[in-house]
Design a protein around this motif. Structure first.
Motif, PDB file in Angstrom:
ATOM      1  N   ASP A 251       0.861  -1.183   0.000  1.00  0.00           N
ATOM      2  CA  ASP A 251       0.000   0.000   0.000  1.00  0.00           C
ATOM      3  C   ASP A 251       0.897   1.231   0.000  1.00  0.00           C
ATOM      4  OD1 ASP A 251      -1.946   1.887   0.277  1.00  0.00           O
ATOM      5  OD2 ASP A 251      -2.495   1.351   2.339  1.00  0.00           O
ATOM      6  N   MET A 252       0.739   2.082  -1.021  1.00  0.00           N
ATOM      7  CA  MET A 252       1.639   3.238  -1.158  1.00  0.00           C
ATOM      8  C   MET A 252       0.889   4.579  -1.141  1.00  0.00           C
ATOM      9  SD  MET A 252       4.360   1.866  -4.006  1.00  0.00           S
ATOM     10  CE  MET A 252       5.378   3.313  -3.777  1.00  0.00           C
ATOM     11  N   PRO A 253       0.133   4.890  -0.074  1.00  0.00           N
ATOM     12  CA  PRO A 253      -0.493   6.214  -0.013  1.00  0.00           C
ATOM     13  C   PRO A 253       0.387   7.216   0.705  1.00  0.00           C
ATOM     14  CG  PRO A 253      -1.310   4.922   1.782  1.00  0.00           C
ATOM     15  CD  PRO A 253      -0.281   4.066   1.061  1.00  0.00           C
ATOM     16  N   GLN A 265       9.774   6.313  -3.954  1.00  0.00           N
ATOM     17  CA  GLN A 265       8.705   5.452  -4.470  1.00  0.00           C
ATOM     18  C   GLN A 265       9.264   4.422  -5.440  1.00  0.00           C
ATOM     19  OE1 GLN A 265       6.179   8.583  -6.047  1.00  0.00           O
ATOM     20  NE2 GLN A 265       4.646   8.203  -4.468  1.00  0.00           N
ATOM     21  N   ILE A 281       0.011  -3.604  -5.946  1.00  0.00           N
ATOM     22  CA  ILE A 281       0.323  -2.265  -5.449  1.00  0.00           C
ATOM     23  C   ILE A 281      -0.948  -1.440  -5.351  1.00  0.00           C
ATOM     24  CG2 ILE A 281       1.558  -0.111  -5.956  1.00  0.00           C
ATOM     25  CD1 ILE A 281       3.635  -1.797  -7.467  1.00  0.00           C
ATOM     26  N   THR A 283      -2.115   2.467  -4.855  1.00  0.00           N
ATOM     27  CA  THR A 283      -1.523   3.794  -4.966  1.00  0.00           C
ATOM     28  C   THR A 283      -2.579   4.831  -5.309  1.00  0.00           C
ATOM     29  OG1 THR A 283       0.047   5.161  -6.211  1.00  0.00           O
ATOM     30  CG2 THR A 283      -0.922   3.304  -7.376  1.00  0.00           C
ATOM     31  N   GLU A 285      -1.499   7.530  -6.845  1.00  0.00           N
ATOM     32  CA  GLU A 285      -0.849   8.218  -7.958  1.00  0.00           C
ATOM     33  C   GLU A 285      -0.651   7.271  -9.141  1.00  0.00           C
ATOM     34  OE1 GLU A 285       2.289  11.251  -6.639  1.00  0.00           O
ATOM     35  OE2 GLU A 285       2.484   9.623  -5.201  1.00  0.00           O
ATOM     36  N   LEU A 287       1.684   5.370 -11.099  1.00  0.00           N
ATOM     37  CA  LEU A 287       3.048   4.856 -10.967  1.00  0.00           C
ATOM     38  C   LEU A 287       3.400   3.899 -12.098  1.00  0.00           C
ATOM     39  CD1 LEU A 287       3.159   4.111  -7.117  1.00  0.00           C
ATOM     40  CD2 LEU A 287       3.898   6.183  -8.311  1.00  0.00           C
ATOM     41  N   ARG A 314      -8.155   4.804  -5.027  1.00  0.00           N
ATOM     42  CA  ARG A 314      -6.850   4.161  -5.112  1.00  0.00           C
ATOM     43  C   ARG A 314      -6.828   3.275  -6.362  1.00  0.00           C
ATOM     44  NH1 ARG A 314      -7.016   3.985   0.781  1.00  0.00           N
ATOM     45  NH2 ARG A 314      -4.990   4.464   1.689  1.00  0.00           N
TER      46      ARG A 314
END
Length: 320
Positions: A251-253, A265, A281, A283, A285, A287, A314
């Motif tokens: 999880d990349m928030p 990142q 993933i 996110t 954004e 990516l 997300r």
């Protein structure tokens, strides 16, 4: 006589989800069954219905036919000794207006089939729940198992984190990442307070967690213990992870509340590629460029919306 402990070879899964969950639900269906549908999926794949936040129940098919009458002719093979039963008409929403079966007719169908079963009917808390449902021009009858919303029991945790994903989303993500957990080693290397870990452990998935923040690691351990699960969570940066896993969930928030550079990142994604064969993933954004540059192939994806208006979304990206 039909022995009810015979293993069914086909199953019908009934589904329900909110409109804003359509994309997420469809991705989970593709992961679990290799296909997607609004309300019903027929499959030879046998899974526990409570695994999914979107599955209402599972019909283990015993009989099928072109009409209710053809089903009734087969149902009288069922003989129960000391178990009570109930027949339930399974409601679905994909019938056209001219095919809709009204409430009174649904009750008639339940009654007609119930009379054919040799045993004691019980409307409240029967030992065995049978289901009957029309699907693509045929009728299906079997044992029906209603789903239990396990993830709801995990909503209130001792430790909370403002950016943590919901338990419902976490459960779907685990299914997307690990549709068949048999023999797989899984890691959540940026686990936060352990929302994904709790859902995975509740399904019996072999998962470990880690995070570079010792405070959230302590919270993750407390949450796991609170729900009586046994899981390993270490204080470790993903860059220091040396073991290799079949699947990683990330999880990349991060830059919602923490300043994280594009270089950081990219480093996380590179290390994910190094430690796992398959990575899911999350996110807020785009990516894609970073993901492709490290050598991943994006094999599937969806958008997970929060709220009816989708004000917060997300991306869920499946990489191999």
């Amino acid at each position: 006589m039909t022995k009810l402990n015979l293993q069914s070879t086909e199953y019908l899964y009934t589904y329900t989800h909110a409109l804003e969950e359509s994309s997420l639900c469809a991705l989970e269906q593709r992961a679990l069954f290799g296909e997607e549908s609004d309300n019903l999926i027929k499959s030879t794949i046998n899974i526990e219905p409570s695994r999914s936040p979107f599955i209402k129940g599972k019909l283990s098919i015993l009989f099928s036919g072109k009409s209710v009458q053809s089903i009734a002719e087969k149902v009288n093979q069922i003989e129960l000794s000391d178990q009570t039963f109930k027949v339930l008409f399974i409601k679905i929403n994909d019938l056209s207006s001219e095919q809709k079966i009204e409430f009174a007719e649904q009750r008639n169908i339940e009654s007609e089939l119930g009379w054919k079963v040799i045993g004691e009917a019980q409307m409240k808390k029967p030992d065995i729940l049978f289901g009957i449902v029309p699907f693509k021009g045929r009728w299906y009858f079997g044992r029906y198992q209603e789903s239990e919303p396990v993830w709801l029991h995990h909503v209130k945790k001792p430790q909370e984190y403002s950016t943590a994903i919901s338990t419902r989303l976490a459960r779907a993500i685990v299914n997307i990442a690990v549709p068949d957990p048999s023999g797989l080693r899984v890691i959540d290397p940026c686990c936060g307070i352990g929302t994904v870990l709790v859902e995975a452990l509740s399904m019996g998935i072999q998962i470990v967690g880690s995070d570079r923040n010792p405070i959230v690691v302590k919270g993750a351990r407390e949450n796991i213990t609170y729900f009586n699960y046994d899981g390993i969570v270490e204080v470790k940066d993903i860059a220091d992870e040396e073991d290799h896993y079949d699947v990683a969930i990330i999880d990349m928030p991060y830059n919602l509340y923490t300043q994280v550079t594009p270089e950081e990142q990219s480093a996380i994604i590179k290390h994910a590629k190094r430690i796992a064969d398959r990575v899911v993933i999350l996110t807020i954004e785009n990516l894609d460029e970073m993901i492709l540059m490290v050598g991943f192939t994006i094999v599937d994806r969806c958008v997970a919306n929060k709220g009816k208006k989708g004000l917060f979304s997300r991306q869920v990206i499946v990489c191999e």
